[in-house]
Design a protein around this motif. Structure first.
Motif, short mmCIF file in Angstrom:
data_model
loop_
_atom_site.label_atom_id
_atom_site.label_comp_id
_atom_site.label_asym_id
_atom_site.label_seq_id
_atom_site.Cartn_x
_atom_site.Cartn_y
_atom_site.Cartn_z
N UNK A 221 -25.48 33.88 -34.94
CA UNK A 221 -24.87 32.56 -34.74
C UNK A 221 -25.86 31.45 -35.05
N UNK A 222 -27.12 31.63 -34.67
CA UNK A 222 -28.14 30.62 -34.95
C UNK A 222 -28.17 30.28 -36.44
N UNK A 223 -28.16 31.31 -37.28
CA UNK A 223 -28.17 31.07 -38.72
C UNK A 223 -26.93 30.32 -39.20
N UNK A 224 -25.79 30.68 -38.64
CA UNK A 224 -24.54 30.00 -39.02
C UNK A 224 -24.57 28.53 -38.61
N UNK A 225 -25.09 28.26 -37.42
CA UNK A 225 -25.16 26.88 -36.93
C UNK A 225 -26.12 26.04 -37.77
#
Length: 501
Positions: A221-225
């Motif tokens: 999720x961190x990468x997507x955000x």
């Protein structure tokens, strides 16, 4: 082209551990390069998976002029002594002052250092660096995933970025990310927008592995955000063995627009908060783990036993013996344990010579409750000088100097071997065993003094991994520590009791 100072000091402090980190510990390095001052810093970290190496390579590619100051690392332990801290940081500051004026500063820090005089070691380093360079010179910092990020660190650094993998496969990449943030500030002439949030629960380090849930999903999720909000984000699960008020987890980020950074950090915060129940992890008693490993392990697909509470990478000395005793007691076959850190035993094996059989009293010297030396007869099967280069995903390029090493075979249980080293380093690379003639893939059981880093090199060959709860100072359950300085109300384990003071 800008003039940028390069420096760093890496130490992960377990304030409950039995041994402190003096200057000699930083000279030894604990598997990392020893203390470096000035120009030799560049060669010492070159081509290794080390944050400073990644930052140096990235900044040079951007055509910046680099000024080396001081860099040091030591194996995790209890507090850094005042003498070691002042000597290393003093040298860093002296070289920094001599290089003024500077356009920027990059620091390779851990984020969980406690010294005899400072609960927040990194905050103190940043305070002194900021005093020297002034308010207008940007400071960028790379941090370990286990950083206990403090308000002082956030206030004194202009940008910080942490590893995203545990095992730490991206240390050099993280240094490069910090370098890019520094370059961005230098080119724009302005500071970055930022946001931060801390959490009110602790997690044990075995459950922080990014290969398993919930961290695997959190970092995805961190990468997507980041892509969605044009931000650079970090999630630090913290190092839950440092007894001070700001110990714990955090999320933080930087970017060009305050609103976007804040939205990204809030979304990441919500995910970590919702994941609290998922941080629970099954732990096995030594005899239970060995019994299961005997049933399931086979050459080509060994069962890996993680002796997590004596992990040298979390403050253990690598010398507890409960798991070794269980292997011998159950007469395990094709089983190797390591690295057991016992310089006296290694020296005795070298004096006796390969092929000799003699009585040893192994390990058990750290005074850990429930632990004792393991006495028995062993045959010296192989000797090594402890000098080799690691090849696994995390330690690739690290040039080890672990002192005299020996492979000992138990007479009572001939299927059990022990890899003994003189200097402590967690068993996270297969070359540590190949140096003594052991091919890990061919064993039925590999018992490793490590919590998570071993997974990068050993999990691909393992039938399964069992995390073992044997005596040691690096407790897998933070609620079992005797806290004295932690802030009141923080939950000592996921969904666990709050600290009452």
């Amino acid at each position: 082209m800008a003039r940028i100072a390069i420096g760093g000091m890496q130490h992960e402090t377990n304030t409950f551990a039995p041994s402190r980190a003096d200057y000699a510990a930083f000279e030894a390095g604990g598997g990392w390069p020893g203390v470096q001052y000035g120009e030799p810093l560049f060669a010492a970290v070159q081509d290794a998976n080390i944050p400073a190496a990644g930052a140096i390579q990235a900044l040079r590619a951007m055509n910046h002029a680099l000024v080396p100051t001081a860099w040091a690392a030591a194996s995790p332990s209890a507090q850094v002594t005042t003498g070691a801290f002042e000597r290393i940081v003093g040298e860093l500051l002296a070289r920094l002052e001599a290089a003024l004026p500077l356009d920027g500063v990059y620091l390779d820090l851990h984020g969980a250092m406690v010294t005899e005089a400072h609960d927040d070691g990194e905050g103190e380093i940043l305070r002194r660096v900021r005093e020297r360079v002034g308010a207008r010179v940007p400071i960028a910092v790379s941090l370990d995933l286990h950083a206990n990020v403090t308000r002082a660190m956030l206030e004194r650094a202009d940008a910080m970025v942490a590893y995203r993998t545990y095992p730490h496969l991206d240390m050099a990449d993280t240094g490069a990310r910090a370098a890019r943030l520094l370059d961005r500030m230098l080119r724009s002439g302005s500071r970055l927008a930022s946001a931060w949030h801390a959490f009110d629960y602790l997690t044990g380090i075995p459950s922080q592995c990014s290969f398993i849930e919930p961290c695997r999903g959190i970092y995805r999720l961190l990468g997507e955000l980041e892509n969605r909000h044009d931000a650079v984000l970090s999630f630090t699960p913290g190092f839950p063995m440092a007894d001070f008020d700001e110990c714990g987890m955090a999320v933080f980020g930087y970017g060009g627009a305050q609103r976007e950074v804040a939205r990204a950090v809030e979304a990441l915060r919500a995910c970590v908060a919702d994941s609290e129940p998922d941080f629970a992890l099954e732990l096995h008693a030594p005899d239970d783990a060995v019994a299961r490993a005997k049933q399931r392990g086979e050459p080509g697909a060994p069962v890996v036993l993680a002796d997590t509470q004596d992990n040298p990478g979390a403050g253990g000395n690598g010398d507890t013996t409960a798991l070794l005793a269980a292997l011998v007691r159950q007469d395990a076959r094709e089983a190797t344990l390591g690295l057991l850190v016992d310089g006296a035993a290694a020296a005795r094996a070298h004096a006796a010579g390969q092929g000799a059989t003699l009585a040893f009293s192994l390990g058990g010297r750290s005074g850990i409750p429930g632990d004792a030396p393991f006495a028995g007869e062993f045959t010296v099967e192989r000797l090594g000088d402890g000098r080799f280069t690691c090849t696994g995903p995390m330690f690739r390029g690290f040039r080890m100097t672990l002192g005299p090493m020996a492979l000992l075979r138990s007479r009572a249980a001939p299927g059990v071997r022990v890899a003994v080293a003189t200097r402590k380093c967690q068993a996270a690379d297969q070359e540590m065993f190949r140096h003594l003639g052991v091919e890990p893939r061919r064993e039925r059981i590999m018992a490793l003094k490590s919590s998570v880093h071993f997974r990068a090199d050993f999990e691909p060959i393992a039938r399964e991994v069992l995390v073992v709860k044997a005596p040691g100072p690096a407790l897998a359950d933070p609620a079992e520590f005797r806290w004295t300085k932690l802030r009141k109300g923080v939950r000592l384990r996921p969904l666990g009791p709050g600290y009452a003071g």
